[in-house]
Enzyme design. Structure first.
Site, PDB file in Angstrom:
ATOM      1  N   THR A  12       0.861  -1.190   0.000  1.00  0.00           N
ATOM      2  CA  THR A  12       0.000   0.000   0.000  1.00  0.00           C
ATOM      3  C   THR A  12       0.892   1.233   0.000  1.00  0.00           C
ATOM      4  O   THR A  12       1.944   1.252   0.639  1.00  0.00           O
ATOM      5  CB  THR A  12      -0.957   0.016   1.208  1.00  0.00           C
ATOM      6  OG1 THR A  12      -0.199   0.159   2.406  1.00  0.00           O
ATOM      7  CG2 THR A  12      -1.823  -1.239   1.267  1.00  0.00           C
ATOM      8  N   GLY A  13       0.457   2.254  -0.729  1.00  0.00           N
ATOM      9  CA  GLY A  13       1.306   3.440  -0.843  1.00  0.00           C
ATOM     10  C   GLY A  13       2.576   3.107  -1.598  1.00  0.00           C
ATOM     11  O   GLY A  13       3.681   3.419  -1.139  1.00  0.00           O
ATOM     12  N   THR A  15       3.393   4.237  -4.641  1.00  0.00           N
ATOM     13  CA  THR A  15       3.604   5.134  -5.785  1.00  0.00           C
ATOM     14  C   THR A  15       4.853   5.989  -5.660  1.00  0.00           C
ATOM     15  O   THR A  15       5.268   6.613  -6.648  1.00  0.00           O
ATOM     16  CB  THR A  15       2.390   6.069  -5.961  1.00  0.00           C
ATOM     17  OG1 THR A  15       2.212   6.805  -4.745  1.00  0.00           O
ATOM     18  CG2 THR A  15       1.127   5.284  -6.283  1.00  0.00           C
ATOM     19  N   GLY A  19       7.628   2.871  -0.418  1.00  0.00           N
ATOM     20  CA  GLY A  19       6.765   1.856  -1.021  1.00  0.00           C
ATOM     21  C   GLY A  19       7.223   1.523  -2.428  1.00  0.00           C
ATOM     22  O   GLY A  19       7.337   0.339  -2.802  1.00  0.00           O
ATOM     23  N   TYR A 150       1.007  12.047  14.815  1.00  0.00           N
ATOM     24  CA  TYR A 150       1.687  11.086  13.936  1.00  0.00           C
ATOM     25  C   TYR A 150       2.347   9.981  14.766  1.00  0.00           C
ATOM     26  O   TYR A 150       2.173   8.785  14.487  1.00  0.00           O
ATOM     27  CB  TYR A 150       2.723  11.848  13.115  1.00  0.00           C
ATOM     28  CG  TYR A 150       3.555  11.022  12.173  1.00  0.00           C
ATOM     29  CD1 TYR A 150       3.065  10.649  10.926  1.00  0.00           C
ATOM     30  CD2 TYR A 150       4.852  10.636  12.513  1.00  0.00           C
ATOM     31  CE1 TYR A 150       3.848   9.902  10.052  1.00  0.00           C
ATOM     32  CE2 TYR A 150       5.632   9.895  11.647  1.00  0.00           C
ATOM     33  CZ  TYR A 150       5.129   9.539  10.414  1.00  0.00           C
ATOM     34  OH  TYR A 150       5.898   8.798   9.550  1.00  0.00           O
TER      35      TYR A 150
HETATM   36  N1  NAP Z   1      10.075   9.827   5.090  1.00  0.00           N
HETATM   37  C1  NAP Z   1      10.328   9.639   6.376  1.00  0.00           C
HETATM   38  O1  NAP Z   1      11.241  10.268   6.936  1.00  0.00           O
HETATM   39  C2  NAP Z   1       9.524   8.626   7.158  1.00  0.00           C
HETATM   40  C3  NAP Z   1      10.022   8.224   8.401  1.00  0.00           C
HETATM   41  C4  NAP Z   1       9.342   7.251   9.116  1.00  0.00           C
HETATM   42  C5  NAP Z   1       8.209   6.671   8.597  1.00  0.00           C
HETATM   43  N2  NAP Z   1       7.731   7.079   7.406  1.00  0.00           N
HETATM   44  C6  NAP Z   1       6.539   6.364   6.889  1.00  0.00           C
HETATM   45  O2  NAP Z   1       6.884   5.703   5.699  1.00  0.00           O
HETATM   46  C7  NAP Z   1       5.717   5.479   4.903  1.00  0.00           C
HETATM   47  C8  NAP Z   1       6.021   5.858   3.471  1.00  0.00           C
HETATM   48  O3  NAP Z   1       6.273   7.246   3.401  1.00  0.00           O
HETATM   49  P1  NAP Z   1       7.374   7.896   2.446  1.00  0.00           P
HETATM   50  O4  NAP Z   1       8.293   8.648   3.310  1.00  0.00           O
HETATM   51  O5  NAP Z   1       7.889   6.872   1.503  1.00  0.00           O
HETATM   52  O6  NAP Z   1       6.516   9.019   1.713  1.00  0.00           O
HETATM   53  P2  NAP Z   1       5.787   9.168   0.303  1.00  0.00           P
HETATM   54  O7  NAP Z   1       6.765   9.056  -0.813  1.00  0.00           O
HETATM   55  O8  NAP Z   1       4.955  10.388   0.430  1.00  0.00           O
HETATM   56  O9  NAP Z   1       4.866   7.867   0.232  1.00  0.00           O
HETATM   57  C9  NAP Z   1       3.618   7.778   0.845  1.00  0.00           C
HETATM   58  C10 NAP Z   1       2.830   6.761   0.073  1.00  0.00           C
HETATM   59  O10 NAP Z   1       1.597   6.554   0.753  1.00  0.00           O
HETATM   60  C11 NAP Z   1       0.555   6.748  -0.182  1.00  0.00           C
HETATM   61  N3  NAP Z   1      -0.620   7.235   0.528  1.00  0.00           N
HETATM   62  C12 NAP Z   1      -0.748   8.326   1.322  1.00  0.00           C
HETATM   63  N4  NAP Z   1      -1.987   8.389   1.818  1.00  0.00           N
HETATM   64  C13 NAP Z   1      -2.657   7.324   1.316  1.00  0.00           C
HETATM   65  C14 NAP Z   1      -3.977   6.834   1.459  1.00  0.00           C
HETATM   66  N5  NAP Z   1      -4.876   7.465   2.220  1.00  0.00           N
HETATM   67  N6  NAP Z   1      -4.311   5.701   0.812  1.00  0.00           N
HETATM   68  C15 NAP Z   1      -3.411   5.049   0.028  1.00  0.00           C
HETATM   69  N7  NAP Z   1      -2.155   5.458  -0.140  1.00  0.00           N
HETATM   70  C16 NAP Z   1      -1.791   6.583   0.498  1.00  0.00           C
HETATM   71  C17 NAP Z   1       1.074   7.718  -1.216  1.00  0.00           C
HETATM   72  O11 NAP Z   1       0.383   7.511  -2.420  1.00  0.00           O
HETATM   73  P3  NAP Z   1      -0.344   8.693  -3.276  1.00  0.00           P
HETATM   74  O12 NAP Z   1       0.223   9.999  -2.819  1.00  0.00           O
HETATM   75  O13 NAP Z   1      -0.005   8.338  -4.674  1.00  0.00           O
HETATM   76  O14 NAP Z   1      -1.790   8.509  -2.963  1.00  0.00           O
HETATM   77  C18 NAP Z   1       2.511   7.230  -1.337  1.00  0.00           C
HETATM   78  O15 NAP Z   1       2.594   6.116  -2.202  1.00  0.00           O
HETATM   79  C19 NAP Z   1       4.617   6.298   5.577  1.00  0.00           C
HETATM   80  O16 NAP Z   1       3.791   5.441   6.315  1.00  0.00           O
HETATM   81  C20 NAP Z   1       5.377   7.236   6.495  1.00  0.00           C
HETATM   82  O17 NAP Z   1       4.614   7.638   7.590  1.00  0.00           O
HETATM   83  C21 NAP Z   1       8.345   8.054   6.673  1.00  0.00           C
END
Ligand code: NAP
Length: 248
Positions: A12-13, A15, A19, A150
């Site tokens: 999930t997520g 894109t 993910g 968060y």
């Molecule tokens: N970046 C960091 O520093 C960090 C640190 C710790 C944890 N995380 C966690 O890692 C995970 C991935 O985040 P990322 O950093 O890789 O950011 P990202 O590139 O913004 O990826 C987030 C992904 O989640 C999808 N998404 C968001 N809301 C959604 C919804 N309601 N339904 C389905 N898909 C949804 C987005 O897809 P679309 O936008 O295409 O819908 C995108 O594919 C998240 O759970 C985040 O909280 C991030």
């Protein structure tokens, strides 16, 4: 390595960010991958980038009807799932006093309710020997003043990994979480920070830099694979030394 040859994995997520990097990693190891996101444009772009071993489904993780439809599509396309990476998430970077009820509901709906019901609704498809990895966050281990909502939702999501490890163990399904540190993704792009902000953040990390999505993908691939067959109910922190160490 071909740890995922013949395996089907739902991300999930998928894109962008972690993910998408995990989808690339698992495909490179032989998997068929289904990625989700909220819009056709982003899901289509991701599946094009991933190639013939990927397909996409538009599904908002906070919309339980959409999650039901997602699982039905996966069932029709693949019949089963070997692994699930419950990764979709959003950041709510607001001071505690400024968080409104709609902010709260949306943050919890995506980051906790979405994870909870994605795993529940994937269960009929998950095979014995399968695995679930939940994307939590370093913030469940260390307080940060603008990450109250968060962090709490991520702590709840991680807690699911422990309880579901116990609940799903008898079915042969392992459940773990990952807790990434500062990872350079569209959610938290290092390039959007001023030099001073970036130095303040990287100064807290032993590695002295943000992590790359591929570094998280490698850990997710490990936990999802049979290499982690005796690891269950754990959280793997992938942070370059942010939570558990202090830079010299
Ligand atoms: N970046 C960091 O520093 C960090 C640190 C710790 C944890 N995380 C966690 O890692 C995970 C991935 O985040 P990322 O950093 O890789 O950011 P990202 O590139 O913004 O990826 C987030 C992904 O989640 C999808 N998404 C968001 N809301 C959604 C919804 N309601 N339904 C389905 N898909 C949804 C987005 O897809 P679309 O936008 O295409 O819908 C995108 O594919 C998240 O759970 C985040 O909280 C991030």
């Amino acid at each position: 390595m071909n740890r995922f040859t013949g395996k089907t994995v739902l991300i999930t997520g998928g894109t962008s960010g972690m993910g998408l990097a995990t989808a690339h990693r698992l495909i490179s190891e032989g998997a068929q991958v289904i990625v989700t996101g909220r819009t056709h444009a982003r899901v289509d772009a991701a599946t094009r980038a991933l190639g013939p071993d990927a397909s996409g489904v538009v599904a908002d993780a906070a919309d339980l009807g959409a999650v039901d439809a997602l699982m039905e599509t996966v069932r029709k396309r693949h019949g089963h799932l070997d692994s699930l990476f419950a990764n979709a998430g959003i950041g709510t970077f607001l001071p505690f006093e400024d968080i409104t009820e709609p902010d709260f509901d949306h943050g919890v709906d995506v980051n906790f309710k979405g994870v909870f019901f994605t795993v529940q609704k994937a269960l009929p498809l998950l095979v014995a020997g399968g695995s679930v990895v939940i994307n939590a966050s370093w913030t469940l281990h260390r307080g940060n003043s603008v990450l109250t909502l968060y962090s709490a939702a991520k702590a709840a999501a991680h807690n699911l990994a422990r309880t579901l490890a116990a609940a799903l163990g008898p079915r042969g399904i392992r459940v773990n979480s990952v807790s990434p540190g500062y990872i350079d993704t569209p959610m938290y792009p290092a390039a959007a920070l001023s030099t001073a902000e970036e130095e303040a953040l990287t100064g807290q990390i032993v590695a002295g830099r943000f992590g790359r999505p591929e570094e998280v993908a490698a850990a997710v691939a490990f936990l999802a694979s049979s290499d982690a067959s005796y690891i269950n109910g754990q959280d793997l922190v992938i942070d370059g030394g942010l939570v558990g160490a202090v830079p010299a």
